[in-house]
Scaffold this motif. Sequence first.
Motif, PDB file in Angstrom:
ATOM      1  N   THR A 283       0.808  -1.522  -0.095  1.00 29.03           N
ATOM      2  CA  THR A 283       0.247   0.611   0.048  1.00 29.03           C
ATOM      3  C   THR A 283       1.122   0.804  -0.336  1.00 29.03           C
ATOM      4  O   THR A 283       0.152   2.192  -1.250  1.00 29.03           O
ATOM      5  CB  THR A 283      -1.232   0.064   0.985  1.00 29.03           C
TER       6      THR A 283
ATOM      7  N   GLU B 118      -3.339  15.096   4.390  1.00 32.70           N
ATOM      8  CA  GLU B 118      -3.235  13.605   3.752  1.00 32.70           C
ATOM      9  C   GLU B 118      -3.478  12.806   3.110  1.00 32.70           C
ATOM     10  O   GLU B 118      -2.596  13.461   1.622  1.00 32.70           O
ATOM     11  CB  GLU B 118      -4.440  14.977   3.070  1.00 32.70           C
TER      12      GLU B 118
ATOM     13  N   TYR C 114      -4.163   9.088  -2.212  1.00 36.82           N
ATOM     14  CA  TYR C 114      -4.805   7.696  -2.474  1.00 36.82           C
ATOM     15  C   TYR C 114      -3.969   6.946  -3.804  1.00 36.82           C
ATOM     16  O   TYR C 114      -3.329   7.934  -4.707  1.00 36.82           O
ATOM     17  CB  TYR C 114      -6.740   8.643  -2.634  1.00 36.82           C
ATOM     18  N   PRO C 115      -3.708   5.885  -3.650  1.00 36.76           N
ATOM     19  CA  PRO C 115      -2.783   4.647  -4.537  1.00 36.76           C
ATOM     20  C   PRO C 115      -4.095   5.207  -5.968  1.00 36.76           C
ATOM     21  O   PRO C 115      -5.274   4.560  -5.730  1.00 36.76           O
ATOM     22  CB  PRO C 115      -2.693   3.870  -4.144  1.00 36.76           C
ATOM     23  N   SER C 116      -3.353   5.146  -7.408  1.00 38.03           N
ATOM     24  CA  SER C 116      -4.163   4.692  -8.032  1.00 38.03           C
ATOM     25  C   SER C 116      -3.725   3.235  -8.488  1.00 38.03           C
ATOM     26  O   SER C 116      -3.010   2.927  -8.067  1.00 38.03           O
ATOM     27  CB  SER C 116      -3.723   5.908  -9.587  1.00 38.03           C
ATOM     28  N   PHE C 117      -4.154   2.953  -9.401  1.00 40.87           N
ATOM     29  CA  PHE C 117      -4.449   1.345  -9.812  1.00 40.87           C
ATOM     30  C   PHE C 117      -2.820   1.545 -10.866  1.00 40.87           C
ATOM     31  O   PHE C 117      -2.179   0.514 -10.474  1.00 40.87           O
ATOM     32  CB  PHE C 117      -5.661   1.611 -11.040  1.00 40.87           C
ATOM     33  N   LYS C 118      -2.543   1.968 -12.219  1.00 41.52           N
ATOM     34  CA  LYS C 118      -0.949   2.545 -12.277  1.00 41.52           C
ATOM     35  C   LYS C 118       0.278   2.467 -10.961  1.00 41.52           C
ATOM     36  O   LYS C 118       1.046   1.598 -11.117  1.00 41.52           O
ATOM     37  CB  LYS C 118      -0.970   3.493 -12.301  1.00 41.52           C
TER      38      LYS C 118
ATOM     39  N   ILE D 176      -0.560   1.020  -8.293  1.00 35.73           N
ATOM     40  CA  ILE D 176      -0.714  -0.523  -7.137  1.00 35.73           C
ATOM     41  C   ILE D 176       0.007  -1.629  -8.125  1.00 35.73           C
ATOM     42  O   ILE D 176       0.761  -1.963  -7.856  1.00 35.73           O
ATOM     43  CB  ILE D 176      -2.041  -0.396  -7.250  1.00 35.73           C
ATOM     44  N   MET D 177      -0.377  -0.560  -9.686  1.00 34.55           N
ATOM     45  CA  MET D 177       0.530  -2.007 -10.605  1.00 34.55           C
ATOM     46  C   MET D 177       2.122  -2.372 -10.718  1.00 34.55           C
ATOM     47  O   MET D 177       2.545  -2.999 -10.128  1.00 34.55           O
ATOM     48  CB  MET D 177       0.136  -1.878 -11.816  1.00 34.55           C
TER      49      MET D 177
ATOM     50  N   LYS E 183       3.349  -3.365  -7.066  1.00 31.40           N
ATOM     51  CA  LYS E 183       4.190  -4.823  -7.414  1.00 31.40           C
ATOM     52  C   LYS E 183       5.347  -5.397  -7.661  1.00 31.40           C
ATOM     53  O   LYS E 183       6.441  -6.631  -7.154  1.00 31.40           O
ATOM     54  CB  LYS E 183       3.181  -5.817  -8.518  1.00 31.40           C
TER      55      LYS E 183
ATOM     56  N   GLU F 233      -5.157  -9.112  -6.033  1.00 33.23           N
ATOM     57  CA  GLU F 233      -5.304  -8.112  -4.355  1.00 33.23           C
ATOM     58  C   GLU F 233      -5.331  -6.967  -5.510  1.00 33.23           C
ATOM     59  O   GLU F 233      -5.511  -6.113  -4.370  1.00 33.23           O
ATOM     60  CB  GLU F 233      -3.801  -8.569  -4.334  1.00 33.23           C
ATOM     61  N   GLU F 234      -4.903  -6.791  -6.307  1.00 31.03           N
ATOM     62  CA  GLU F 234      -4.285  -5.206  -6.867  1.00 31.03           C
ATOM     63  C   GLU F 234      -5.683  -4.905  -7.113  1.00 31.03           C
ATOM     64  O   GLU F 234      -6.155  -2.832  -6.757  1.00 31.03           O
ATOM     65  CB  GLU F 234      -3.382  -5.233  -8.140  1.00 31.03           C
ATOM     66  N   GLN F 235      -6.896  -5.400  -7.881  1.00 37.51           N
ATOM     67  CA  GLN F 235      -8.091  -4.587  -7.806  1.00 37.51           C
ATOM     68  C   GLN F 235      -8.631  -4.061  -6.316  1.00 37.51           C
ATOM     69  O   GLN F 235      -9.107  -3.526  -7.041  1.00 37.51           O
ATOM     70  CB  GLN F 235      -9.419  -5.435  -8.525  1.00 37.51           C
TER      71      GLN F 235
ATOM     72  N   GLU G 121      -7.456  -3.425  -3.799  1.00 36.54           N
ATOM     73  CA  GLU G 121      -6.374  -2.589  -3.668  1.00 36.54           C
ATOM     74  C   GLU G 121      -7.231  -1.026  -4.125  1.00 36.54           C
ATOM     75  O   GLU G 121      -7.079   0.320  -3.315  1.00 36.54           O
ATOM     76  CB  GLU G 121      -5.120  -2.824  -3.440  1.00 36.54           C
ATOM     77  N   LEU G 122      -7.479  -1.106  -5.365  1.00 34.17           N
ATOM     78  CA  LEU G 122      -8.190  -0.170  -6.714  1.00 34.17           C
ATOM     79  C   LEU G 122      -9.579   0.428  -5.171  1.00 34.17           C
ATOM     80  O   LEU G 122      -9.536   0.960  -5.282  1.00 34.17           O
ATOM     81  CB  LEU G 122      -8.274  -0.336  -7.516  1.00 34.17           C
TER      82      LEU G 122
ATOM     83  N   LYS H 117     -10.181  -0.538  -2.513  1.00 37.10           N
ATOM     84  CA  LYS H 117      -9.818  -0.086  -0.800  1.00 37.10           C
ATOM     85  C   LYS H 117      -9.622   1.184  -0.637  1.00 37.10           C
ATOM     86  O   LYS H 117      -9.946   2.606  -0.439  1.00 37.10           O
ATOM     87  CB  LYS H 117      -8.099  -0.452  -0.673  1.00 37.10           C
ATOM     88  N   SER H 118      -8.965   2.188  -1.758  1.00 34.94           N
ATOM     89  CA  SER H 118      -8.500   3.084  -2.007  1.00 34.94           C
ATOM     90  C   SER H 118      -9.446   4.201  -2.594  1.00 34.94           C
ATOM     91  O   SER H 118      -9.671   5.257  -1.922  1.00 34.94           O
ATOM     92  CB  SER H 118      -7.121   2.993  -3.298  1.00 34.94           C
TER      93      SER H 118
ATOM     94  N   SER I 202     -11.604   4.882   0.472  1.00 35.20           N
ATOM     95  CA  SER I 202     -11.169   5.961   1.175  1.00 35.20           C
ATOM     96  C   SER I 202     -11.470   7.310   0.893  1.00 35.20           C
ATOM     97  O   SER I 202     -11.703   8.267   1.401  1.00 35.20           O
ATOM     98  CB  SER I 202      -9.662   5.271   2.088  1.00 35.20           C
ATOM     99  N   PHE I 203     -11.009   7.125  -0.684  1.00 30.04           N
ATOM    100  CA  PHE I 203     -11.368   8.592  -1.265  1.00 30.04           C
ATOM    101  C   PHE I 203     -12.779   8.767  -1.137  1.00 30.04           C
ATOM    102  O   PHE I 203     -12.900  10.112  -0.440  1.00 30.04           O
ATOM    103  CB  PHE I 203     -10.766   8.543  -2.447  1.00 30.04           C
TER     104      PHE I 203
ATOM    105  N   GLU J 235      -5.046  12.159  -9.912  1.00 32.12           N
ATOM    106  CA  GLU J 235      -4.070  12.022  -8.462  1.00 32.12           C
ATOM    107  C   GLU J 235      -4.588  10.237  -8.476  1.00 32.12           C
ATOM    108  O   GLU J 235      -4.424   9.272  -8.860  1.00 32.12           O
ATOM    109  CB  GLU J 235      -4.502  12.438  -6.971  1.00 32.12           C
ATOM    110  N   LEU J 236      -6.148   9.593  -8.583  1.00 28.53           N
ATOM    111  CA  LEU J 236      -6.861   8.303  -8.897  1.00 28.53           C
ATOM    112  C   LEU J 236      -7.243   7.686 -10.522  1.00 28.53           C
ATOM    113  O   LEU J 236      -6.637   7.029 -10.889  1.00 28.53           O
ATOM    114  CB  LEU J 236      -8.148   8.830  -8.649  1.00 28.53           C
TER     115      LEU J 236
ATOM    116  N   SER K  71      -4.928   4.298 -19.266  1.00 30.50           N
ATOM    117  CA  SER K  71      -3.956   3.576 -18.061  1.00 30.50           C
ATOM    118  C   SER K  71      -3.780   2.584 -18.879  1.00 30.50           C
ATOM    119  O   SER K  71      -2.825   1.573 -18.582  1.00 30.50           O
ATOM    120  CB  SER K  71      -4.029   3.319 -16.618  1.00 30.50           C
TER     121      SER K  71
ATOM    122  N   PHE L  83      -6.053  -0.172 -18.504  1.00 32.91           N
ATOM    123  CA  PHE L  83      -6.669  -1.041 -17.767  1.00 32.91           C
ATOM    124  C   PHE L  83      -7.429  -2.503 -18.705  1.00 32.91           C
ATOM    125  O   PHE L  83      -7.824  -2.065 -20.069  1.00 32.91           O
ATOM    126  CB  PHE L  83      -6.228  -1.065 -16.417  1.00 32.91           C
TER     127      PHE L  83
ATOM    128  N   GLU M 248     -11.288  -3.096 -13.555  1.00 33.36           N
ATOM    129  CA  GLU M 248     -10.886  -1.847 -13.034  1.00 33.36           C
ATOM    130  C   GLU M 248     -12.089  -1.191 -13.047  1.00 33.36           C
ATOM    131  O   GLU M 248     -12.682  -1.029 -12.084  1.00 33.36           O
ATOM    132  CB  GLU M 248     -10.075  -1.422 -13.534  1.00 33.36           C
TER     133      GLU M 248
END
Lengths: 255, 379
Positions: free
Chosen positions: A72, A183, A186-190, A192-193, A196, B7-9, B11-12, B14-15, B18-19, B50-51, B65, B67, B71
């Motif tokens: 994370t 603050e 917030y991680p983006s999917f990019k 997150i990938m 890894k 797991e990554e999806q 995490e997405l 989860k992110s 929270s946003f 950002e996201l 991106s 994907f 997603e």
Amino acid sequence: MNIVVLVKQIPDPAGPSELEDDYTLDRNCKLILDESDSYGVEIALQLRETSGGGEVTLVSMAPNKEVSGIRTALAMGAEKAILVTDDALSGADALTTAKVLAKAIERAGDYDLVIGATESTDGYVGTVPAAIAELLGLPSVTFAKKIEVQEGKIVVQRQTEAGYDLIEAPLPAMISVTAGVVEPRYPSFKGIMAAKKKPCDIIGVSDLGLDVSAGWGQEILSVEDAPARAAGEKIEDDGESYLKIVEFLENKKII
Amino acid sequence: MNFAFTEEQEELRKSARSFLENYSSSERVREMMETESGYDKEVWTRIGQELGWPSLHIPEEYGGSGFSYVELIAVMEEMGTTLLCSPFFSSVCLAANALLQGSNDKLKKEHLPGIASGDTIATLAFTEPNGRWGADGITSTAVSDGGDFLLNGVKSFVIDGHTAQLLIVAARTEGTTGTDGVSLFAVPADTAGVSSRALNTMDLTRKQAEITLENVRVPSNALLTDAGAAWPALSKTLDLAAVALAAEQVGGAQRCLDTSVEYAKVRVQFGRPIGSFQAIKHKCADMLLEVESARSAAYYAGWAAAEDNEELSTVAPLAKAYCSDAYFHCAAENIQIHGGIGFTWEHDAHLYFKRAKSAEIFLGDATYHRELLAQRIGL
């Protein structure tokens, strides 16, 4: 600017938690990044961005080679991580944890700053950052709410009850930050990938040249439930009940 | 075939969660409902920059991106949970999908990067005041005029039509009917002859507009496909949008179930929590069954969309039909379980009820989609 951030991976505080036979928290479940550490990660990323270069390295100690919480923080933007995972550390006290983390920080290479949270959300001991500073011979600045880097030193706003102290310290230094001061991104999917593929060095106690076989000077003898909150006093409002409130507050020397 | 999220999806998700907890709270949603644009520019900028949600399924060559739809539906579900007020559905699920389904590479290169970054708000101007969702509903005309096209007609129920900078307009060649002669044009909203008017809608969390096209001159290179041959691309765009909307409906339905169960545990009547009464228990059990079935349908459809396989044309209407019914039923039961408080403006139950209604009808209601499904499987 190279920054080391201490990140703890803890059982989800929202979920049910169990205690082991030795009264320490059962950590044999999926662990997540302690939220109080996410502020340190954010501050580190911001300082790195302002300084225009360097790396943010995460240092963590957790059982079962757990990396979920580290991922994370890597997804937020940290570059790499060192994880100390060893059965011998199960139930380790705060000082032992500090010794392990201090050795792991030395492995992280040259650093300008070490950042930790004020305290973890599962243990609440709150002595680890100061202990690490002592072990590494670094100046220790606690309760930071704002950190600014100037030529070879840092200027920190240290939160106090009344406001904040302004503290200067030479680099490298150990800083603990208070929760909620920034603050966390917030991680983006990019991100997150990408996390890894980022390097995470998983090591044991012996890799650090430490011997913890003698154990630690702490043993938990019993755990009691927090006392239930006593029933409050009910007052029927006859139009004058505010006087009772004033009286109550006066008795407590609040007003 | 793996239906579990990676797991990554997760995490997405989860992110996203929270946003949205911070930026799509009930207070924020209510604030946005009061505005005409219907979204918070700052929040939208962060979602884009950002996201990176708008970029998720857009290929990298077009600034995305790269994907997949899996997603995209994960974040759609989360957005539905909190009723996020944003131009995501219009820009990404409608307009970007239409551009992607078209064959005009130049248009994709021109517009998709802007949509992916959140800079361009775009939408699909497809439906008309006749309120029909099939090809027959398109009566706006596109007349060839010296290498250009002249567009005329009125488009209605256009989501974010009053704030979009780019409109993907459906119009037909005069004298054609049904799926023949349909064209799609990329029309900047500031083109001469285009005017828009915000509509008063029941669901204030998602704004709609009416768009009037009066002799709007567009060049032939604004065509998304060959002239008059856009129906397959438009039909598939609607399928893809239906899948995204179904995922959003799942998120909303789940939230209705969660708040109902929570309330049934704490609300005491006749000396017992109301959740202990069979009448309430049965309602909650039915909602759970519907939410779980809806989720399975939406996820399966999302997988079919990601794989771009032949099943999409059948599972999209199936998912839209089931999720529409499920969400509306859960939203209605949520009000019932909350009793008197569920009818108040202050409680969020009515917000979900209204979103459930608008989502149920948008792109065609459950009956329409069951009919579509029957036709497509040859019944």
